[in-house]
Design an enzyme around this catalytic site. Structure first.
Site, mmCIF file in Angstrom:
data_model
loop_
_atom_site.group_PDB
_atom_site.id
_atom_site.type_symbol
_atom_site.label_atom_id
_atom_site.label_comp_id
_atom_site.label_asym_id
_atom_site.label_seq_id
_atom_site.Cartn_x
_atom_site.Cartn_y
_atom_site.Cartn_z
ATOM 1 C CE LYS A 64 4.894 -17.603 -0.721
ATOM 2 N NZ LYS A 64 4.416 -18.935 -0.347
ATOM 3 C CE1 TYR A 87 -3.040 -3.048 0.212
ATOM 4 C CE2 TYR A 87 -3.326 -2.683 2.557
ATOM 5 C CZ TYR A 87 -3.604 -3.411 1.405
ATOM 6 O OH TYR A 87 -4.452 -4.502 1.473
ATOM 7 C CG ASP A 129 -10.667 -8.316 7.089
ATOM 8 O OD1 ASP A 129 -10.336 -7.554 8.020
ATOM 9 O OD2 ASP A 129 -11.387 -7.960 6.141
ATOM 10 C CG ASP A 167 -5.946 -5.279 4.701
ATOM 11 O OD1 ASP A 167 -6.843 -5.309 5.556
ATOM 12 O OD2 ASP A 167 -6.058 -4.696 3.611
ATOM 13 C CG ASP A 209 2.110 -19.941 1.796
ATOM 14 O OD1 ASP A 209 2.898 -19.647 2.716
ATOM 15 O OD2 ASP A 209 2.487 -20.505 0.749
#
Ligand code: ATP
Length: 327
Positions: free
Chosen positions: A169, A124, A228, A224, A200
């Site tokens: 990652k 972002y 959630d 983010d 993951d």
């Protein structure tokens, strides 16, 4: 203490007044500065957040934020992203633990973890190019950004189990191997033990074994998504608060959006916004008041005074009145 209040749009206009009624019950000396910011203002004026609004916000100490509907304009720049950038709110902190009597979606054991997400860079960063046949987004990971978020995570860990899990990652992304290395260095210097997880694998394990985790530190997009996912784990998006913390300012907000589908019906769950006020009081050093909100929320849930998203039939106001009466 000066508090900028941005209700925003949709259910932001319902849950923030509900949360403020709980805050008001303490009679603290907090000057509230209401600001009309969001989609409604964008429709009227073409601007969701003006430079003058920004100047007023910068004269406050912190912000209580509801939610803003994203206007259907490709040139629209997110209000929240601007606030995070300009107030340098680099740490997004989201705590997750089961609440009393809330039905959990799977056979989850007890858990209590916090996602500490870098909030100003990563995917972002805002550096993007859109061409006819290709689009680019530049993922920026800086030493300064990684060091300060890792430090935040270590400070939090020092008050908890003294361990952090670094999520990345790094097996694929060089920027993540850089992030991982900076984080491990900060953890070692601060005497905090650390483990690592690929994002993951983390998405999978967080559902199966949330009790294994305590402080999770990660980059912007991964945080983010994981937060959630974690909201589903605690039984609903209407229950989860968050804090956006910088060195000078802080902003507190429920993690849900403006929920246009249920707006104006008086049925939005105010608990995420009320627990955001609890996080704000902790940030202000008002530990007793914060604890009191936690106890009142537990008690109201225990009595099944709950909104329709949790299977109840109480209104936003019923729930916030019940909590206000108990703090
Ligand atoms: P936005 O465009 O502002 O992100 P959205 O509807 O896409 O809004 P959310 O506001 O996060 O995203 O809502 C996702 C779903 O969760 C919706 O069905 C909404 O009704 C529900 N929801 C979100 N917040 C609450 C809440 N506080 N109480 C009850 N339901 C909620």
């Amino acid at each position: 203490m000066k508090l900028a209040v941005i209700q925003g749009d949709g259910i932001g206009r319902e849950v923030i007044p509900a949360a403020l009624s709980v805050l008001d019950a303490f009679g603290l000396e907090i000057e509230k500065v209401p600001l009309d910011i969001g989609y409604g203002k964008w429709e009227r004026t073409g601007s969701a957040l003006t430079d003058e609004d920004m100047d007023i916000i910068k004269e406050c100490d912190c912000v209580l934020f509801g939610a803003i509907t994203t206007p259907p304009d490709p040139n629209y720049k997110s209000v929240l992203m601007r606030l995070r950038k300009e107030l340098d709110l680099y740490a997004n902190i989201r705590p997750f633990s089961p609440l009393k009597k809330v039905k959990l979606p799977c056979n989850t054991k007890e858990f209590d973890f916090v996602v500490v997400r870098e909030n100003t860079e990563g995917m972002y960063s805002g550096i993007e190019e859109l061409h006819d046949d290709v689009a680019y987004t530049t993922r920026v990971i800086t030493r300064k950004g990684s060091e300060r978020i890792a430090k935040r995570a270590c400070i939090l860990a020092s008050k908890r189990k003294k361990q952090i899990t670094i999520v990345h990652k790094a097996n694929v992304l060089k920027s993540d191997s850089f992030f991982r290395n900076v984080c491990t260095g900060v953890a070692k210097r601060n005497g905090i033990s650390y483990s690592e997880m690929l994002v993951d694998a983390m998405a999978y394990d967080l559902i199966l074994n949330p009790q294994k985790y305590d402080v999770i530190v990660t980059t912007n997009l991964f945080g983010d998504i994981l937060s959630d996912e974690a909201a589903a784990l605690v039984g609903g998006i209407g229950l989860c608060p968050s804090a956006n913390i910088g060195d000078r300012y802080a902003l507190f907000e429920p993690i849900h959006g403006s929920a246009p589908d249920i707006a104006s019906k008086g049925i939005a769950n105010p608990i995420a916004a009320i627990l955001s006020v609890k996080m704000m009081l902790e940030w202000m050093g008002r530990t007793e008041e914060a604890l009191s909100i936690g106890r009142a929320v537990d008690s109201v849930l225990q009595q099944s005074i709950i909104t329709p998203d949790l299977g109840g039939s109480y209104s936003t106001k019923n729930v916030s009145d019940a909590i206000t009466g108990l703090v």
